[in-house]
Design a protein around this motif. Structure first.
Motif, PDB file in Angstrom:
ATOM      1  N   ALA A   1      -8.365 -58.414 -31.725  1.00 52.52           N
ATOM      2  CA  ALA A   1      -8.897 -58.383 -33.084  1.00 52.52           C
ATOM      3  C   ALA A   1     -10.403 -58.166 -33.066  1.00 52.52           C
ATOM      4  CB  ALA A   1      -8.564 -59.694 -33.801  1.00 52.52           C
ATOM      5  N   GLU A   2     -10.873 -57.412 -34.039  1.00 53.85           N
ATOM      6  CA  GLU A   2     -12.303 -57.210 -34.214  1.00 53.85           C
ATOM      7  C   GLU A   2     -12.637 -57.455 -35.679  1.00 53.85           C
ATOM      8  OE1 GLU A   2     -13.834 -53.226 -33.872  1.00 53.85           O
ATOM      9  OE2 GLU A   2     -15.807 -53.957 -33.252  1.00 53.85           O
ATOM     10  N   ARG A   3     -13.573 -58.358 -35.926  1.00 54.01           N
ATOM     11  CA  ARG A   3     -13.997 -58.586 -37.303  1.00 54.01           C
ATOM     12  C   ARG A   3     -14.831 -57.388 -37.739  1.00 54.01           C
ATOM     13  NH1 ARG A   3     -14.080 -63.570 -40.357  1.00 54.01           N
ATOM     14  NH2 ARG A   3     -15.277 -63.234 -42.270  1.00 54.01           N
ATOM     15  N   ARG A   4     -14.283 -56.661 -38.714  1.00 50.17           N
ATOM     16  CA  ARG A   4     -14.877 -55.371 -39.062  1.00 50.17           C
ATOM     17  C   ARG A   4     -14.544 -55.056 -40.504  1.00 50.17           C
ATOM     18  NH1 ARG A   4     -16.259 -51.082 -35.599  1.00 50.17           N
ATOM     19  NH2 ARG A   4     -16.203 -49.027 -36.559  1.00 50.17           N
TER      20      ARG A   4
ATOM     21  N   CYS B   1      -5.016 -48.326 -33.344  1.00 50.54           N
ATOM     22  CA  CYS B   1      -5.708 -49.389 -34.061  1.00 50.54           C
ATOM     23  C   CYS B   1      -5.485 -49.207 -35.553  1.00 50.54           C
ATOM     24  CB  CYS B   1      -7.201 -49.416 -33.739  1.00 50.54           C
ATOM     25  SG  CYS B   1      -8.105 -47.969 -34.288  1.00 50.54           S
ATOM     26  N   ILE B   2      -5.737 -50.290 -36.287  1.00 50.74           N
ATOM     27  CA  ILE B   2      -5.545 -50.261 -37.728  1.00 50.74           C
ATOM     28  C   ILE B   2      -6.653 -51.061 -38.387  1.00 50.74           C
ATOM     29  CG2 ILE B   2      -3.984 -52.277 -37.707  1.00 50.74           C
ATOM     30  CD1 ILE B   2      -2.383 -50.799 -39.942  1.00 50.74           C
TER      31      ILE B   2
ATOM     32  N   TYR C   1      -9.469 -60.192 -42.259  1.00 52.67           N
ATOM     33  CA  TYR C   1     -10.836 -59.704 -42.078  1.00 52.67           C
ATOM     34  C   TYR C   1     -11.036 -58.939 -40.782  1.00 52.67           C
ATOM     35  CZ  TYR C   1     -11.554 -63.049 -45.828  1.00 52.67           C
ATOM     36  OH  TYR C   1     -11.462 -63.730 -47.002  1.00 52.67           O
ATOM     37  N   TYR C   2      -9.926 -58.602 -40.134  1.00 58.19           N
ATOM     38  CA  TYR C   2     -10.020 -58.019 -38.807  1.00 58.19           C
ATOM     39  C   TYR C   2      -9.276 -56.692 -38.708  1.00 58.19           C
ATOM     40  CZ  TYR C   2     -11.629 -62.598 -37.233  1.00 58.19           C
ATOM     41  OH  TYR C   2     -12.330 -63.762 -37.060  1.00 58.19           O
ATOM     42  N   SER C   3      -9.897 -55.760 -38.006  1.00 56.92           N
ATOM     43  CA  SER C   3      -9.120 -54.627 -37.538  1.00 56.92           C
ATOM     44  C   SER C   3      -8.415 -55.058 -36.247  1.00 56.92           C
ATOM     45  CB  SER C   3     -10.009 -53.412 -37.292  1.00 56.92           C
ATOM     46  OG  SER C   3     -10.905 -53.662 -36.225  1.00 56.92           O
ATOM     47  N   ILE C   4      -7.312 -54.431 -35.952  1.00 56.21           N
ATOM     48  CA  ILE C   4      -6.511 -54.789 -34.779  1.00 56.21           C
ATOM     49  C   ILE C   4      -6.297 -53.563 -33.916  1.00 56.21           C
ATOM     50  CG2 ILE C   4      -4.301 -55.676 -33.951  1.00 56.21           C
ATOM     51  CD1 ILE C   4      -5.995 -57.750 -35.387  1.00 56.21           C
ATOM     52  N   GLY C   5      -6.482 -53.744 -32.639  1.00 55.26           N
ATOM     53  CA  GLY C   5      -6.238 -52.675 -31.687  1.00 55.26           C
ATOM     54  C   GLY C   5      -5.125 -53.022 -30.734  1.00 55.26           C
TER      55      GLY C   5
ATOM     56  N   LYS D   1       2.196 -61.865 -43.409  1.00 55.19           N
ATOM     57  CA  LYS D   1       2.812 -62.494 -42.234  1.00 55.19           C
ATOM     58  C   LYS D   1       1.809 -62.655 -41.093  1.00 55.19           C
ATOM     59  CE  LYS D   1       7.508 -60.884 -43.178  1.00 55.19           C
ATOM     60  NZ  LYS D   1       8.689 -60.147 -42.659  1.00 55.19           N
ATOM     61  N   ASN D   2       0.564 -62.232 -41.355  1.00 60.69           N
ATOM     62  CA  ASN D   2      -0.477 -62.358 -40.327  1.00 60.69           C
ATOM     63  C   ASN D   2      -0.089 -61.670 -39.027  1.00 60.69           C
ATOM     64  OD1 ASN D   2      -3.092 -63.381 -40.453  1.00 60.69           O
ATOM     65  ND2 ASN D   2      -2.592 -65.214 -39.261  1.00 60.69           N
ATOM     66  N   THR D   3       0.518 -60.497 -39.168  1.00 59.95           N
ATOM     67  CA  THR D   3       1.089 -59.802 -38.021  1.00 59.95           C
ATOM     68  C   THR D   3       0.830 -58.305 -38.111  1.00 59.95           C
ATOM     69  OG1 THR D   3       2.842 -61.468 -37.855  1.00 59.95           O
ATOM     70  CG2 THR D   3       3.219 -59.378 -36.729  1.00 59.95           C
ATOM     71  N   VAL D   4       0.587 -57.715 -36.956  1.00 58.13           N
ATOM     72  CA  VAL D   4       0.460 -56.266 -36.824  1.00 58.13           C
ATOM     73  C   VAL D   4       1.572 -55.780 -35.906  1.00 58.13           C
ATOM     74  CG1 VAL D   4      -0.983 -54.405 -35.905  1.00 58.13           C
ATOM     75  CG2 VAL D   4      -2.006 -56.243 -37.268  1.00 58.13           C
ATOM     76  N   TYR D   5       2.112 -54.621 -36.227  1.00 62.21           N
ATOM     77  CA  TYR D   5       3.231 -54.073 -35.476  1.00 62.21           C
ATOM     78  C   TYR D   5       2.855 -52.739 -34.836  1.00 62.21           C
ATOM     79  CZ  TYR D   5       5.612 -57.389 -38.515  1.00 62.21           C
ATOM     80  OH  TYR D   5       5.990 -58.532 -39.181  1.00 62.21           O
ATOM     81  N   LEU D   6       3.512 -52.449 -33.733  1.00 56.35           N
ATOM     82  CA  LEU D   6       3.404 -51.140 -33.104  1.00 56.35           C
ATOM     83  C   LEU D   6       4.818 -50.643 -32.849  1.00 56.35           C
ATOM     84  CD1 LEU D   6       1.381 -49.020 -32.020  1.00 56.35           C
ATOM     85  CD2 LEU D   6       1.753 -50.026 -29.747  1.00 56.35           C
ATOM     86  N   GLN D   7       5.241 -49.687 -33.663  1.00 52.31           N
ATOM     87  CA  GLN D   7       6.553 -49.082 -33.469  1.00 52.31           C
ATOM     88  C   GLN D   7       6.407 -47.945 -32.476  1.00 52.31           C
ATOM     89  OE1 GLN D   7       9.651 -49.881 -34.825  1.00 52.31           O
ATOM     90  NE2 GLN D   7      10.424 -48.314 -33.425  1.00 52.31           N
ATOM     91  N   MET D   8       7.179 -48.014 -31.399  1.00 57.45           N
ATOM     92  CA  MET D   8       7.076 -47.038 -30.325  1.00 57.45           C
ATOM     93  C   MET D   8       8.399 -46.306 -30.194  1.00 57.45           C
ATOM     94  SD  MET D   8       4.913 -49.237 -27.512  1.00 57.45           S
ATOM     95  CE  MET D   8       6.317 -50.241 -27.063  1.00 57.45           C
ATOM     96  N   ASN D   9       8.384 -45.015 -30.435  1.00 59.57           N
ATOM     97  CA  ASN D   9       9.577 -44.186 -30.336  1.00 59.57           C
ATOM     98  C   ASN D   9       9.414 -43.148 -29.226  1.00 59.57           C
ATOM     99  OD1 ASN D   9      10.620 -45.546 -32.616  1.00 59.57           O
ATOM    100  ND2 ASN D   9       9.704 -44.055 -34.012  1.00 59.57           N
ATOM    101  N   SER D  10      10.510 -42.562 -28.835  1.00 60.59           N
ATOM    102  CA  SER D  10      10.508 -41.509 -27.811  1.00 60.59           C
ATOM    103  C   SER D  10       9.729 -41.936 -26.576  1.00 60.59           C
ATOM    104  CB  SER D  10       9.922 -40.203 -28.382  1.00 60.59           C
ATOM    105  OG  SER D  10      10.659 -39.782 -29.506  1.00 60.59           O
TER     106      SER D  10
END
Length: 125
Positions: A98-101, A50-51, A31-35, A76-85
């Protein structure tokens, strides 16, 4: 107790990659967006990416567009941030929150709660 935990930071050479994880504890991320935010020494905290709760909506700071990719796995109740370069300007402590949104997400800090303790990312040769 509701909180998120970041992991995956470390020391990486310029041009390298890291994947950060933001895992929720005590609540479901459905129920949350994630930043993702970051704070470099002597600088203000800034929004990176954010997602939305569905995963269909994402936003990126101009400085990371084309290099970072945010994703989520609600199972998995998880958010990822893939960082390249990665470059030296990416060195910072990275936080998720987390923001309930219902729809969308934003890169401003207002509205986000359940902040984690952060994970250090250092880009250096």
């Amino acid at each position: 107790q509701l909180h998120v935990v970041e992991s995956g930071g470390g020391l990486v050479q310029p041009g390298g990659s890291l994947r950060l994880s933001c895992a929720a504890s005590g609540f479901t991320l459905d129920y949350y967006s994630i930043g993702w935010f970051r704070q470099a020494p002597g600088k203000e905290r800034e929004g990176v990416s954010c997602i939305s709760r569905s995963g269909r909506g994402t936003n990126y700071a101009d400085s990371v567009k084309g290099r970072f990719t945010i994703s989520r796995d609600n199972a998995k109740n998880t958010v990822y941030l893939q960082m390249n370069s990665l470059n030296a300007e990416d060195t910072a402590i990275y936080y998720c929150a987390a923001e309930r949104r219902t729809f969308g997400c934003h890169l401003g800090m207002n509205g986000y709660a359940n902040w984690g303790q952060g994970t250090q990312v250092t880009v250096s040769s």
